[in-house]
Design a protein around this motif. Structure first.
Motif, PDB file in Angstrom:
ATOM      1  N   LEU A 161      45.908  91.430 104.697  1.00 62.58           N
ATOM      2  CA  LEU A 161      46.560  92.741 104.721  1.00 62.58           C
ATOM      3  C   LEU A 161      46.516  93.510 103.403  1.00 62.58           C
ATOM      4  N   TYR A 191      43.116  95.166 102.954  1.00 64.01           N
ATOM      5  CA  TYR A 191      42.919  96.334 103.818  1.00 64.01           C
ATOM      6  C   TYR A 191      43.714  97.532 103.302  1.00 64.01           C
ATOM      7  N   LYS A 192      44.927  97.278 102.828  1.00 65.61           N
ATOM      8  CA  LYS A 192      45.734  98.377 102.283  1.00 65.61           C
ATOM      9  C   LYS A 192      45.054  99.005 101.069  1.00 65.61           C
ATOM     10  N   THR A 200      38.519  99.971 108.746  1.00 62.07           N
ATOM     11  CA  THR A 200      39.681  99.296 108.167  1.00 62.07           C
ATOM     12  C   THR A 200      40.928  99.557 109.008  1.00 62.07           C
ATOM     13  N   MET A 254      43.232  96.649 110.695  1.00 70.96           N
ATOM     14  CA  MET A 254      44.666  96.558 110.420  1.00 70.96           C
ATOM     15  C   MET A 254      45.463  96.605 111.721  1.00 70.96           C
ATOM     16  N   GLN A 295      48.117  93.803 113.131  1.00 70.51           N
ATOM     17  CA  GLN A 295      49.499  94.131 113.450  1.00 70.51           C
ATOM     18  C   GLN A 295      49.843  93.815 114.905  1.00 70.51           C
TER      19      GLN A 295
END
Length: 64
Positions: free
Chosen positions: A37, A40-41, A53, A57, A61
């Protein structure tokens, strides 16, 4: 070994969105979603509209 290579690429170029993305994918494929995570952020900080991306994500989630 690959993780070290990507981290070296990031150290050389902190704006290397591709290296952050690849690290995220590697961790996600290993089932290490929490480790994926932040990478990706970071991609989305560098490339806010990166659709690939965003999809990865969303997938992460869904299973949390």
């Amino acid at each position: 070994e690959a993780v070290a290579m990507y981290k070296k690429a990031i150290a050389a170029d902190p704006n290397n969105a591709d290296a952050y993305f690849d690290l995220g994918v590697m961790f996600q494929q290993r089932g290490q979603d929490q480790e994926a995570l932040p990478f990706y952020k970071k991609v989305l900080q560098l490339k806010p509209n990166d659709q690939q991306t965003i999809l990865y994500m969303r997938e992460l989630q869904q299973f949390q």
